[in-house]
Design an enzyme around this catalytic site. Structure first.
Site, PDB file in Angstrom:
ATOM      1  N   SER A   1       0.825  -1.217   0.000  1.00  0.00           N
ATOM      2  CA  SER A   1       0.000   0.000   0.000  1.00  0.00           C
ATOM      3  C   SER A   1       0.857   1.264   0.000  1.00  0.00           C
ATOM      4  O   SER A   1       2.005   1.261   0.455  1.00  0.00           O
ATOM      5  CB  SER A   1      -0.904   0.026   1.230  1.00  0.00           C
TER       6      SER A   1
HETATM    7  N1  SAH Z   1      -0.227  -5.462   4.074  1.00  0.00           N
HETATM    8  C1  SAH Z   1       0.522  -5.736   2.867  1.00  0.00           C
HETATM    9  C2  SAH Z   1      -0.273  -5.394   1.632  1.00  0.00           C
HETATM   10  C3  SAH Z   1      -0.718  -6.644   1.046  1.00  0.00           C
HETATM   11  S1  SAH Z   1      -1.710  -6.638  -0.400  1.00  0.00           S
HETATM   12  C4  SAH Z   1       1.865  -5.045   2.866  1.00  0.00           C
HETATM   13  O1  SAH Z   1       2.184  -4.326   3.813  1.00  0.00           O
HETATM   14  O2  SAH Z   1       2.634  -5.275   1.931  1.00  0.00           O
HETATM   15  C5  SAH Z   1      -2.968  -7.753   0.128  1.00  0.00           C
HETATM   16  C6  SAH Z   1      -2.544  -9.171   0.412  1.00  0.00           C
HETATM   17  O3  SAH Z   1      -3.698  -9.883   0.828  1.00  0.00           O
HETATM   18  C7  SAH Z   1      -1.992  -9.920  -0.806  1.00  0.00           C
HETATM   19  O4  SAH Z   1      -0.705 -10.370  -0.529  1.00  0.00           O
HETATM   20  C8  SAH Z   1      -2.973 -11.079  -0.981  1.00  0.00           C
HETATM   21  O5  SAH Z   1      -2.373 -12.285  -1.407  1.00  0.00           O
HETATM   22  C9  SAH Z   1      -3.547 -11.212   0.422  1.00  0.00           C
HETATM   23  N2  SAH Z   1      -4.844 -11.913   0.528  1.00  0.00           N
HETATM   24  C10 SAH Z   1      -5.899 -11.890  -0.318  1.00  0.00           C
HETATM   25  N3  SAH Z   1      -6.903 -12.664   0.149  1.00  0.00           N
HETATM   26  C11 SAH Z   1      -6.464 -13.191   1.334  1.00  0.00           C
HETATM   27  C12 SAH Z   1      -7.035 -14.093   2.296  1.00  0.00           C
HETATM   28  N4  SAH Z   1      -8.258 -14.608   2.151  1.00  0.00           N
HETATM   29  N5  SAH Z   1      -6.295 -14.390   3.390  1.00  0.00           N
HETATM   30  C13 SAH Z   1      -5.044 -13.903   3.560  1.00  0.00           C
HETATM   31  N6  SAH Z   1      -4.450 -13.072   2.673  1.00  0.00           N
HETATM   32  C14 SAH Z   1      -5.144 -12.727   1.571  1.00  0.00           C
END
Ligand code: SAH
Length: 240
Positions: free
Chosen positions: A88
């Protein structure tokens, strides 16, 4: 040594320093970029929480992005982290962290570990972090970088975060960094009394950042701002 040789040696050393890919010069450059990020992207937009600002000014964000994007790590935008996912924008990380009311020792659940950057910010603020990632490669990569930076207390689990982490519940704060259509019931249930849940909810392209607070067993809901996150999906890739 005559003074002319001394001057030549000094010049040579100076040029070697300038042309070399000097790691400490690069580190200083990233420190400067990080300070600028805090002042121009966070403080200027109204983030005043000193602990959030300190954590964002400390965690080396460039270590959480792929090498080819390292030079862009402190820009005012999200960045790709592989597997169609993104880290993000710094402001959104700061805003969500601020909404959670993090204090040392608070138990925090994150859904969507991704790069591990958000987990590092929470750990830097002294929280006990539990983070779930559905893409194994991302979760494993995040765990490695978190450990190498000394945040080994942040726990990363590979799995479907829709279900939360019942064995470690209840949580004082829950942050969701992927977007479902509706707020998952298991996450509401795993919130402690007084706890806060911050989550982007909605359709693919129209999402609201929402904060729920559990007070005397009741849930208070506030809309904060429009956002755009990657979808929350199940293990078959279907959007929740
Ligand atoms: N907080 C992260 C941003 C991640 S983007 C950072 O600091 O980099 C969102 C993430 O959510 C992705 O990696 C994606 O694979 C994950 N995601 C999507 N659906 C999910 C689920 N049901 N459970 C766990 N992770 C999930």
């Amino acid at each position: 040594m005559s003074s002319i040789y001394r001057i030549i040696t000094a010049f040579l050393l100076f040029f070697i320093f300038m042309i070399g890919d000097h790691p400490s010069a690069k580190a200083d450059e990233y420190d400067a970029q990080r300070s600028a990020m805090v002042a121009e992207q966070l403080m200027r937009r109204g983030i005043t929480n000193a602990q959030v600002l300190r954590a964002m000014g400390t965690v080396p964000r460039h270590r959480f992005v792929p090498k080819r994007f390292e030079a862009l790590a402190y820009g005012d935008h999200p960045l790709p982290i592989g597997y169609d996912q993104t880290i993000s924008q710094p402001y959104i990380v700061a805003l969500m962290t601020d909404l959670l009311d993090i204090r040392p020792g608070r138990r925090v659940l994150e859904i969507g570990t991704g790069s591990g950057y958000q987990a590092a910010i929470l750990a830097e603020m002294g929280a006990e972090v539990y983070s779930i990632e559905i893409i194994p490669e991302l979760g494993q990569g995040a765990q490695k970088i978190l450990a190498s930076l000394g945040y080994q207390k942040a726990k990363v689990k590979i799995g479907d975060g829709y279900l939360g982490w019942p064995e470690a519940a209840p949580f004082d704060a829950i942050i969701v960094t992927c977007s479902p259509h509706k707020i998952p019931e298991p996450l509401k249930n795993q919130l402690a009394e007084g706890g806060r849940l911050v989550i982007p909810v909605g359709d693919r392209f129209t999402q609201n950042l929402v904060r729920l607070t559990k007070k005397e067993g009741r849930i208070i809901e506030e809309k904060v701002v429009d956002v755009l996150f990657v979808p929350m999906v199940d293990e078959k890739g279907k959007k929740y």
